[in-house]
Design a protein around this motif. Structure first.
Motif, PDB file in Angstrom:
ATOM      1  N   CYS A 249       0.833  -1.217   0.000  1.00 43.10           N
ATOM      2  CA  CYS A 249       0.000   0.000   0.000  1.00 43.10           C
ATOM      3  C   CYS A 249       0.857   1.252   0.000  1.00 43.10           C
ATOM      4  O   CYS A 249       0.565   2.232  -0.691  1.00 43.10           O
ATOM      5  N   TYR A 250       1.910   1.219   0.786  1.00 37.02           N
ATOM      6  CA  TYR A 250       2.817   2.367   0.871  1.00 37.02           C
ATOM      7  C   TYR A 250       3.413   2.687  -0.498  1.00 37.02           C
ATOM      8  O   TYR A 250       3.434   3.833  -0.941  1.00 37.02           O
ATOM      9  N   ILE A 253       0.736   4.179  -2.865  1.00 35.79           N
ATOM     10  CA  ILE A 253       0.386   5.568  -2.537  1.00 35.79           C
ATOM     11  C   ILE A 253       1.512   6.514  -2.950  1.00 35.79           C
ATOM     12  O   ILE A 253       1.247   7.623  -3.433  1.00 35.79           O
ATOM     13  N   TRP A 256       1.175   7.036  -6.595  1.00 36.59           N
ATOM     14  CA  TRP A 256       0.047   7.946  -6.823  1.00 36.59           C
ATOM     15  C   TRP A 256       0.442   9.394  -6.560  1.00 36.59           C
ATOM     16  O   TRP A 256       0.035  10.302  -7.287  1.00 36.59           O
ATOM     17  N   THR A 257       1.209   9.604  -5.525  1.00 40.36           N
ATOM     18  CA  THR A 257       1.606  10.972  -5.161  1.00 40.36           C
ATOM     19  C   THR A 257       2.300  11.653  -6.321  1.00 40.36           C
ATOM     20  O   THR A 257       1.990  12.795  -6.678  1.00 40.36           O
ATOM     21  N   ILE A 310      -6.800   6.243   3.110  1.00 43.42           N
ATOM     22  CA  ILE A 310      -5.894   6.408   1.964  1.00 43.42           C
ATOM     23  C   ILE A 310      -5.784   7.875   1.566  1.00 43.42           C
ATOM     24  O   ILE A 310      -4.703   8.401   1.280  1.00 43.42           O
ATOM     25  N   LEU A 314      -2.464  10.247   1.350  1.00 38.90           N
ATOM     26  CA  LEU A 314      -2.132  10.973   0.118  1.00 38.90           C
ATOM     27  C   LEU A 314      -1.923  12.456   0.374  1.00 38.90           C
ATOM     28  O   LEU A 314      -0.966  13.063  -0.126  1.00 38.90           O
TER      29      LEU A 314
END
Length: 637
Positions: A249-250, A253, A256-257, A310, A314
């Protein structure tokens, strides 16, 4: 009755080191009633002291209350004053250590509290028992407390090791708690993940319709790629139950950032994407299922909590990038590097891309290479790299040399959330080339003025720069220091611009008053240079002020001695005297090399740093050749 019931050989070995014995425990039991009567007084005194310490007061208030903590400590002391050392006793001590460590009470706090218990108990027992008996009883209590401390230290060590091995776990737990997410939510997501993927096509179709009505026109290009991506993502994410894998997950994310930042997705749109998904999911499921079905309602609530969790991460990740974007009008650029694979570029902003493209370097090809290779043409990390310093507010000045000119960049590490900096650092550089040039032009103009007033100055300062570099190299100084001293040493006598010509160029010996006036050039030089920000000029200010200090403390202006004198001042002190003695001046003819060597040998340990002097003398012929070469060359310029 046996009070020591431990069978574990390891713990028995620990017990023997503390001095804890069956006899010492029996002694405590003989005085049990007296000791138990003191519990309230001991606890009140100790914890009234602790509560007056601000950071301890905050921890107590955040995690419990003073009265509850006092009650727990009373219970603990009651066990210490009627001790039966068995597996239950040691396990309880271990649990105390884990609890203290997790809420932020560190090991030094626990040890000092333990010692304070002993001090209070000692004072009270001294007033109630004969001296020898009080000492023997206190020794027995200290042995028990020392054993407790060993068990507690093991717990602290286990917690710290766990944090070091699994830092994500602790950061995620903190954010989960803030978002209201619990383990029950993950269990519910497990139960309904199949239902979500079964209905996913319908959810995404409706999600697309709603978003296209709400999203601004300038975000449509982003939406074209986002809709198919989010469909595939949700399918795979819930198939694999990735929400259970914190490390995965880290990484997701983080990716995504960078994508969100590159596509200029603002916080309003980001929040809208999440809220709309929650809204659509709720509408689809409530239409298809019975409205009163409790499980579906729980699933929708858990999904919403997780999506909010989440979103919160973010936004934490995006904060520094948002801040930099706000100040994009400044002459700065930013980039992100990996700390696991140190210096590897993982993201470059638009300004950094343009900077590289202006140099003929492809920005897209640069991602994956080392920051110091790409930006500064280095094969090793920059000296003083801000990613390696503990104080993230410290900046480092880096020089990029090219055939055309030198460029100067002030770089610092940009503050991120703790979670964001687990494996990456965000670095920000400011191009201060123009500011640096103004500073150098100003200082060099003053140097030109000093040279105009003193015919020897121009030739002398060039030689000092070269000689100082060579002595710094010989002394094993680092690259940045060597680079800087070559420039900084030239300004060592810049303060002579403030000395009258009648003194500066006097052919004879100076009077005592004239000599005192001449000595002021070190303070004048320091005042001129110290107000200028560049590190190399700060070194020049240091040299200007200290190159006339002496190793034995008899120099000027501050009578510094030995290593109180900064290294750059000690280096320039030697090469300055060396060159001055070999040169012709208004008041003297040049000295013979043999005489100069004799003077420097005599000055070892009195005038000059003895270690630097030995190094200098070990390469005497090479330094002499360099001085002569620079002198001969300057005569033809």
């Amino acid at each position: 009755m046996a009070y020591l019931r431990i069978k574990d050989p390891k713990q028995l070995a620990q017990i023997s080191l503390t001095g804890l014995t069956e006899e010492s425990l029996a002694l405590i039991h003989r005085h049990k009633e007296l000791l138990l009567s003191l519990v309230d007084e001991i606890v009140e005194e100790l914890y009234d002291e602790l509560y007056r310490v601000d950071h301890l007061k905050k921890i107590i208030d955040d995690h419990s209350s003073l009265e509850r903590l006092k009650a727990a400590q009373r219970h603990y002391l009651e066990q210490v004053f009627s001790p039966v050392i068995d597996d239950t006793y040691t396990h309880n001590r271990f649990l105390i250590g884990k609890a203290h460590s997790k809420i932020g009470l560190d090991l030094p706090w626990y040890i000092s509290t333990n010692r304070r218990f002993c001090q209070i108990i000692s004072r009270l027992l001294g007033n109630l028992l004969p001296g020898d008996e009080a000492l023997r009883l206190l020794d027995a209590i200290e042995a028990t407390l020392n054993f407790d401390m060993q068990m507690t230290v093991e717990a602290y060590n286990e917690v710290e090791l766990d944090k070091a091995l699994y830092p994500l776990r602790y950061e995620f737990r903190h954010l989960e708690k803030k978002s209201g997410l619990t383990h029950d939510d993950f269990d519910i997501l497990d139960s309904y993940s199949g239902l979500l993927t079964f209905r996913l096509n319908e959810v995404i179709e409706r999600y697309k319709i709603v978003l296209l009505k709400r999203v601004p026109q300038d975000s449509m290009k982003f939406m074209e790629s986002f809709i198919p991506y989010i469909k595939n993502f949700l399918k795979q994410f819930f198939y694999e139950k990735m929400y259970r894998d914190e490390a995965a997950c880290y990484r997701i994310i983080r990716d995504w950032t960078r994508s969100i930042n590159d596509h200029h997705v603002n916080d309003h749109l980001l929040t809208s994407l999440v809220d709309t998904m929650n809204e659509v999911l709720r509408d689809v499921f409530q239409e298809k299922m019975q409205r009163n079905e409790k499980g579906v309602s729980l699933f929708l609530t858990s999904f919403e909590r997780y999506s909010r969790f989440i979103l919160s991460i973010l936004k934490e990740f995006l904060k520094p990038y948002r801040f930099l974007h706000t100040y994009s009008f400044l002459n700065i650029y930013s980039y992100e590097i990996s700390t696991f694979d140190f210096g590897k570029l993982t993201w470059i902003d638009e300004k950094a891309s343009k900077l590289l493209e202006n140099r003929g370097v492809s920005a897209s090809d640069s991602v994956g290479k080392r920051c110091y290779e790409v930006f500064y043409d280095r094969v090793l990390p920059c000296i003083g790299c801000p990613a390696k310093v503990t104080n993230i507010n410290e900046s480092v000045l880096t020089t990029r040399e090219s055939e055309a000119e030198s460029s100067y960049y002030k770089t610092w590490r940009f503050k991120q959330s703790r979670l964001a900096e687990l494996d990456h650092f965000l670095l920000v550089s400011q191009d201060i080339t123009e500011d640096a040039k103004v500073i150098f032009d100003t200082v060099e103009s003053l140097l030109d003025l000093a040279e105009y007033r003193d015919d020897d100055t121009g030739q002398h300062v060039d030689r000092i720069g070269v000689l100082a570099v060579k002595l710094a190299e010989l002394a094993g100084c680092d690259e940045k220091f060597i680079q800087d001293i070559g420039v900084a040493a030239k300004f060592h006598d810049i303060g002579k611009v403030g000395i009258p010509d009648s003194i500066l160029n006097k052919p004879g010996k100076l009077s005592s008053e004239e000599w005192e006036s001449m000595k002021k050039h070190v303070q004048i030089g320091h005042q001129i240079l110290s107000k200028l920000e560049l590190p190399v000029i700060q070194m020049a200010a240091s040299i200007a002020k200290t190159h006339h200090e002496r190793w034995d403390g008899t120099g000027y202006p501050n009578q510094l001695k030995e290593k109180e004198i900064p290294l750059e001042g000690r280096i320039v002190s030697i090469v300055d005297v060396f060159d001055a003695l070999l040169s012709k001046r208004a008041y003297k003819e040049p000295f013979a090399p043999e005489k100069v060597k004799e003077i420097i040998v005599e000055g070892k340990g009195s005038h000059f740093d003895p270690e630097l002097t030995d190094l200098f003398l070990s390469m005497w012929d090479e330094f002499l050749d360099m001085q002569r070469e620079k002198t001969d060359r300057s005569q033809f310029v």
